[in-house]
Design a protein around this motif. Structure first.
Motif, PDB file in Angstrom:
ATOM      1  N   GLN B  43      -9.083 -14.510 -26.620  1.00 23.41           N
ATOM      2  CA  GLN B  43      -9.536 -13.171 -26.248  1.00 23.41           C
ATOM      3  C   GLN B  43      -8.450 -12.131 -26.484  1.00 23.41           C
ATOM      4  O   GLN B  43      -8.713 -11.045 -26.997  1.00 23.41           O
ATOM      5  N   GLN B  47      -8.622  -8.877 -29.103  1.00 23.73           N
ATOM      6  CA  GLN B  47      -8.427  -7.482 -28.728  1.00 23.73           C
ATOM      7  C   GLN B  47      -7.229  -6.874 -29.442  1.00 23.73           C
ATOM      8  O   GLN B  47      -7.274  -5.732 -29.891  1.00 23.73           O
ATOM      9  N   SER B  49      -6.061  -7.687 -32.358  1.00 22.78           N
ATOM     10  CA  SER B  49      -6.315  -7.454 -33.778  1.00 22.78           C
ATOM     11  C   SER B  49      -7.112  -6.181 -33.955  1.00 22.78           C
ATOM     12  O   SER B  49      -6.944  -5.451 -34.922  1.00 22.78           O
ATOM     13  N   GLU B  50      -7.987  -5.886 -32.990  1.00 26.91           N
ATOM     14  CA  GLU B  50      -8.740  -4.634 -33.033  1.00 26.91           C
ATOM     15  C   GLU B  50      -7.767  -3.460 -33.031  1.00 26.91           C
ATOM     16  O   GLU B  50      -7.887  -2.513 -33.797  1.00 26.91           O
ATOM     17  N   ARG B  51      -6.771  -3.542 -32.185  1.00 28.88           N
ATOM     18  CA  ARG B  51      -5.819  -2.439 -32.033  1.00 28.88           C
ATOM     19  C   ARG B  51      -4.892  -2.324 -33.225  1.00 28.88           C
ATOM     20  O   ARG B  51      -4.647  -1.240 -33.743  1.00 28.88           O
ATOM     21  N   THR B  53      -5.254  -3.295 -36.313  1.00 32.59           N
ATOM     22  CA  THR B  53      -5.794  -3.019 -37.636  1.00 32.59           C
ATOM     23  C   THR B  53      -6.337  -1.613 -37.719  1.00 32.59           C
ATOM     24  O   THR B  53      -7.010  -1.259 -38.678  1.00 32.59           O
ATOM     25  N   MET B  54      -6.038  -0.798 -36.738  1.00 25.02           N
ATOM     26  CA  MET B  54      -6.718   0.488 -36.647  1.00 25.02           C
ATOM     27  C   MET B  54      -6.555   1.387 -37.856  1.00 25.02           C
ATOM     28  O   MET B  54      -7.519   1.852 -38.420  1.00 25.02           O
ATOM     29  N   GLU B  55      -5.342   1.634 -38.258  1.00 25.40           N
ATOM     30  CA  GLU B  55      -5.176   2.636 -39.308  1.00 25.40           C
ATOM     31  C   GLU B  55      -5.126   2.025 -40.691  1.00 25.40           C
ATOM     32  O   GLU B  55      -4.776   2.686 -41.642  1.00 25.40           O
ATOM     33  N   ARG B  56      -5.405   0.744 -40.811  1.00 25.97           N
ATOM     34  CA  ARG B  56      -5.161   0.122 -42.105  1.00 25.97           C
ATOM     35  C   ARG B  56      -6.404   0.001 -42.961  1.00 25.97           C
ATOM     36  O   ARG B  56      -7.488  -0.142 -42.422  1.00 25.97           O
ATOM     37  N   PRO B  57      -6.237   0.009 -44.240  1.00 27.44           N
ATOM     38  CA  PRO B  57      -7.378  -0.271 -45.114  1.00 27.44           C
ATOM     39  C   PRO B  57      -7.861  -1.694 -44.913  1.00 27.44           C
ATOM     40  O   PRO B  57      -7.120  -2.532 -44.430  1.00 27.44           O
ATOM     41  N   ASN B 149     -11.591 -12.336 -35.488  1.00 26.03           N
ATOM     42  CA  ASN B 149     -12.079 -10.968 -35.431  1.00 26.03           C
ATOM     43  C   ASN B 149     -12.053 -10.309 -36.805  1.00 26.03           C
ATOM     44  O   ASN B 149     -12.779  -9.349 -37.059  1.00 26.03           O
ATOM     45  N   LEU B 150     -11.220 -10.846 -37.703  1.00 27.57           N
ATOM     46  CA  LEU B 150     -11.180 -10.310 -39.060  1.00 27.57           C
ATOM     47  C   LEU B 150     -12.170 -11.025 -39.950  1.00 27.57           C
ATOM     48  O   LEU B 150     -12.146 -10.873 -41.172  1.00 27.57           O
TER      49      LEU B 150
END
Lengths: 135, 174
Positions: B43, B47, B49-51, B53-57, B149-150
């Motif tokens: 878990q 969470q 990974s969500e944070r 990967t925010m600004e990345r392509p 998550n990816l």
């Protein structure tokens, strides 16, 4: 004016389902703004190359889409006719930040609807300031 | 970005988590304790990974995602990158950290009755290794949660035959 903002998880829809789903999403979406019916989509910026596919076309609205690395989609529906690209990108950036914070809540169950009031307030603020910068 | 907590708090939290699950909630059931700890890691990884990967392509393939884990993700978590990445090009990756931060302060008690065997083959079987491996379920879960998550379902296990280096073996499910 933004009529609806929605967050969609990572199942993928077929073309035909999209409109129906979007209706469904529109009706069940965040308690942020009033909702009306659907729209033509005016392509959506995503973080990387591809725009999201064409959503169901309609007359008065514009729909923007945003796709994150984790396959979560944000849908933005607006009645503004002249929306600047940079405003929408800004909007999605702030919205993404709010989403990440909401999802980091240990009591949030991934895949279920976000019920955080803080998230709703933040989105409400972002939505309110959306129009202002575009004058 | 966001608020920070001191590293000693994290260390204490991890120690207490392993201790609670192994000695209290699932005493005498190490497999259940391990699974629970791994699930917590899952878990957290999800969470995080969500944070991060925010600004990345977006990533174009599995290798890009694994490289993200090795570089940016690991730097955010441990202030360093993975030192060595190996793959068999058939879905298995080995991520080697030459000085894994969460094991760095663990000592192996040489005065215990069953002293720590120096031979790596024996070490793997020893109680010291088993005790240490409980601390690795959490980072394995984090990696598994982040990758899943990816969009990359996988199984992650850890290998400590070469301390203080620690290797994480990622097997992508077909």
């Amino acid at each position: 004016m933004i009529v609806c903002v929605a967050v969609v998880g990572h199942q993928s829809f077929t073309e035909a389902d999209d409109a129906l789903k979007l209706h469904h999403i529109v009706h069940c979406s965040l308690d942020v703004v009033d909702e009306r019916v659907n729209n033509p989509k005016k392509s959506g910026p995503t973080l990387n190359e591809t725009f999201l596919g064409l959503l169901y076309p309609t007359e008065n609205y514009k729909v923007y889409g945003y796709l994150t690395n984790t396959k979560v989609k944000f849908i933005l529906v607006t009645t503004d006719l002249d929306v600047r690209d940079v405003d929408v990108r800004n909007f999605f950036r702030r919205f993404h930040a709010a989403y990440v914070d909401a999802v980091s809540n240990p009591f949030h169950v991934p895949g279920k609807k976000i019920t955080s009031r803080t998230f709703a307030e933040r989105v409400s603020n972002i939505v309110k300031s959306f129009g202002l910068s575009s004058t | 970005m966001g608020r920070e907590v001191s590293e000693s708090c994290i260390d204490s939290l991890l120690t207490e988590m392993v201790s609670s699950y192994c000695n209290h909630f699932y005493a005498n059931k190490p497999e259940l304790a391990a699974r629970r700890i791994e699930a917590i890691g899952y878990q957290v990884g999800h969470q995080l990974s969500e944070r991060y990967t925010m600004e990345r392509p977006r990533f174009s393939d599995h290798l890009e995602a694994i490289k993200f884990i090795c570089k940016d993700f690991w730097s955010e978590l441990f202030k360093k990158q993975i030192d060595n990445l190996k793959t068999n090009h058939r879905g298995t990756f080995v991520l080697q950290d030459n000085r894994f931060r969460w094991l760095a302060r663990m000592s192996l008690d040489p005065t215990a009755d069953d002293a720590v065997p120096q031979d790596p083959a024996d070490f793997a079987e020893s109680k010291a290794a088993q005790a240490m491996s409980m601390y690795l379920y959490f980072p394995c879960g984090i990696i598994r949660g982040a990758l899943s998550n990816l969009g990359i379902p996988c199984a992650v296990s850890a290998d400590i035959s070469n301390l203080p280096a620690c290797s994480f073996v990622v097997r992508i499910k077909a």
